[in-house]
Structures are given as structure tokens and as C-alpha cells.
Scaffold this motif. Structure first.
Motif, short mmCIF file in Angstrom:
data_model
loop_
_atom_site.label_atom_id
_atom_site.label_comp_id
_atom_site.label_asym_id
_atom_site.label_seq_id
_atom_site.Cartn_x
_atom_site.Cartn_y
_atom_site.Cartn_z
N ASP A 49 -12.82 46.71 48.50
CA ASP A 49 -11.47 46.71 47.93
C ASP A 49 -11.19 45.47 47.09
O ASP A 49 -10.55 45.56 46.04
CB ASP A 49 -10.41 46.82 49.04
N SER A 50 -11.65 44.33 47.53
CA SER A 50 -11.37 43.10 46.77
C SER A 50 -12.09 43.14 45.41
O SER A 50 -11.54 42.69 44.40
CB SER A 50 -11.77 41.86 47.55
N TYR A 51 -13.28 43.71 45.38
CA TYR A 51 -14.02 43.82 44.11
C TYR A 51 -13.30 44.79 43.18
O TYR A 51 -13.17 44.53 41.98
CB TYR A 51 -15.46 44.28 44.34
N VAL A 52 -12.82 45.92 43.71
CA VAL A 52 -12.10 46.90 42.88
C VAL A 52 -10.85 46.26 42.29
O VAL A 52 -10.53 46.45 41.11
CB VAL A 52 -11.73 48.15 43.71
N GLU A 53 -10.16 45.46 43.09
CA GLU A 53 -8.96 44.78 42.60
C GLU A 53 -9.30 43.81 41.47
O GLU A 53 -8.66 43.81 40.41
CB GLU A 53 -8.29 44.03 43.75
N LYS A 54 -10.33 43.02 41.64
CA LYS A 54 -10.75 42.06 40.62
C LYS A 54 -11.21 42.80 39.35
O LYS A 54 -10.88 42.40 38.24
CB LYS A 54 -11.90 41.19 41.13
N TYR A 55 -11.92 43.87 39.56
CA TYR A 55 -12.43 44.64 38.41
C TYR A 55 -11.28 45.26 37.62
O TYR A 55 -11.26 45.20 36.39
CB TYR A 55 -13.40 45.73 38.91
N ALA A 56 -10.33 45.86 38.30
CA ALA A 56 -9.19 46.49 37.63
C ALA A 56 -8.36 45.45 36.89
O ALA A 56 -7.88 45.70 35.79
CB ALA A 56 -8.34 47.24 38.64
N ARG A 57 -8.18 44.27 37.49
CA ARG A 57 -7.40 43.22 36.85
C ARG A 57 -8.12 42.71 35.60
O ARG A 57 -7.48 42.47 34.58
CB ARG A 57 -7.18 42.06 37.82
N ALA A 58 -9.44 42.60 35.69
CA ALA A 58 -10.18 42.05 34.54
C ALA A 58 -10.36 43.09 33.43
O ALA A 58 -10.15 42.79 32.26
CB ALA A 58 -11.54 41.55 35.01
N LYS A 59 -10.71 44.29 33.80
CA LYS A 59 -11.03 45.29 32.78
C LYS A 59 -9.80 45.97 32.21
O LYS A 59 -9.69 46.18 31.01
CB LYS A 59 -11.98 46.35 33.36
N TYR A 60 -8.85 46.33 33.06
CA TYR A 60 -7.69 47.11 32.62
C TYR A 60 -6.41 46.28 32.55
O TYR A 60 -5.33 46.83 32.33
CB TYR A 60 -7.49 48.32 33.54
N TYR A 61 -6.52 44.98 32.73
CA TYR A 61 -5.40 44.03 32.62
C TYR A 61 -4.24 44.38 33.55
O TYR A 61 -3.08 44.30 33.18
CB TYR A 61 -4.90 43.94 31.16
N TYR A 62 -4.56 44.82 34.77
CA TYR A 62 -3.50 45.04 35.76
C TYR A 62 -3.06 43.69 36.32
O TYR A 62 -3.88 42.77 36.48
CB TYR A 62 -4.00 45.92 36.91
N SER A 63 -1.80 43.63 36.60
CA SER A 63 -1.30 42.36 37.12
C SER A 63 -0.26 42.61 38.20
O SER A 63 0.33 43.69 38.31
CB SER A 63 -0.68 41.53 35.99
N ILE A 64 -0.03 41.57 38.95
CA ILE A 64 1.03 41.59 39.96
C ILE A 64 2.30 41.14 39.24
O ILE A 64 2.25 40.39 38.27
CB ILE A 64 0.67 40.64 41.12
N ASP A 65 3.44 41.59 39.73
CA ASP A 65 4.70 41.24 39.08
C ASP A 65 4.83 39.73 38.92
O ASP A 65 4.58 38.97 39.86
CB ASP A 65 5.90 41.77 39.89
N GLY A 66 5.20 39.29 37.70
CA GLY A 66 5.41 37.88 37.42
C GLY A 66 4.12 37.14 37.10
O GLY A 66 4.14 35.93 36.92
#
Length: 123
Positions: A94-111
Motif C-alpha cells: 500500500d505504501s508503494y502504491v501511494e507513493k507511485y500514485a502521488r509521483a505519477k498521477y500527481y495525487y495529493s493530500i489536501d493542502g
């Protein structure tokens, strides 16, 4: 001009010998012609299989080259499959998927502000 002193005898023995020589010469010509035809036939008999042998050899060489190309392609596909399997195994974390999604698809947490850096994309 003087006439030669050679006199040719024209009797039955001489005529028989001359005709025998002509007959032998004609027989030799026939034999030589026959042997010539046999040699031509033998040459043709060997040329056709030799041509087929060369064609088969060339075909074999092409097949060998094709085998080498296919083996290289198989090695590349095996390496690619192995890389994809490693990636699939990482995606179970799960932590890798989160990092991958943030890096590749520019997902972010609010703020959160994202600054793309393509070279930092996890692999």
C-alpha cells in the motif's frame, strides 16, 4: 616442276585397309560421341542434386539466423516479464502504491503542494 616418285598401289589389300581405317575412325567418332553424351548426362545428374543441396544449405542458414533472432527476442521478453512481475509485486504494498500514485498521477493530500520531478518517479 617434278613429279613425286611415290606411287600409290591400288590393289584389293590397300583398298581393304583404307576402308578398314575409315570404318575404325567412324567407330571411334561414334564412341566418342556416345561417351560425350554420357558425360553430359552425368554432369546434369550431378548438377541438379548439387543445386538442391546448396538451396537447402542456404535455407538452413536462414533458419539458424531466425533462431538466433528469436532467442534474443525471448530473452528481452523474459526480462520485460520479470520486470513487470516485480512491479506487480510492489503494487501489492500500500505504501508503494501511494507513493507511485502521488509521483505519477500527481495525487495529493489536501493542502499539499506538488512539484513534479520525473527522474524521482519510483520504478
Amino acid at each position: 616442276m617434278e613429279k613425286p616418285n611415290i606411287v600409290q598401289l591400288n590393289n584389293k589389300y590397300i583398298n581393304d585397309e583404307n576402308s578398314r581405317k575409315r570404318y575404325e575412325e567412324e567407330e571411334m567418332r561414334r564412341r566418342h560421341r556416345f561417351i560425350g553424351w554420357i558425360l553430359v548426362f552425368i554432369i546434369l545428374l550431378f548438377i541438379l542434386p548439387a543445386y538442391n543441396l546448396v538451396a537447402s544449405y542456404m535455407n538452413l542458414q536462414e533458419k539458424k539466423e531466425q533462431i538466433v533472432k528469436l532467442q534474443k527476442q525471448q530473452e528481452q521478453l523474459n526480462a520485460k516479464t520479470e520486470a513487470e512481475q516485480k512491479f506487480a509485486k510492489r503494487l501489492k504494498n500500500d505504501s508503494y502504491v501511494e507513493k507511485y500514485a502521488r509521483a505519477k498521477y500527481y495525487y495529493s493530500i489536501d493542502g499539499e503542494n506538488i512539484y513534479p520531478a520525473p527522474s524521482l518517479l519510483p520504478k
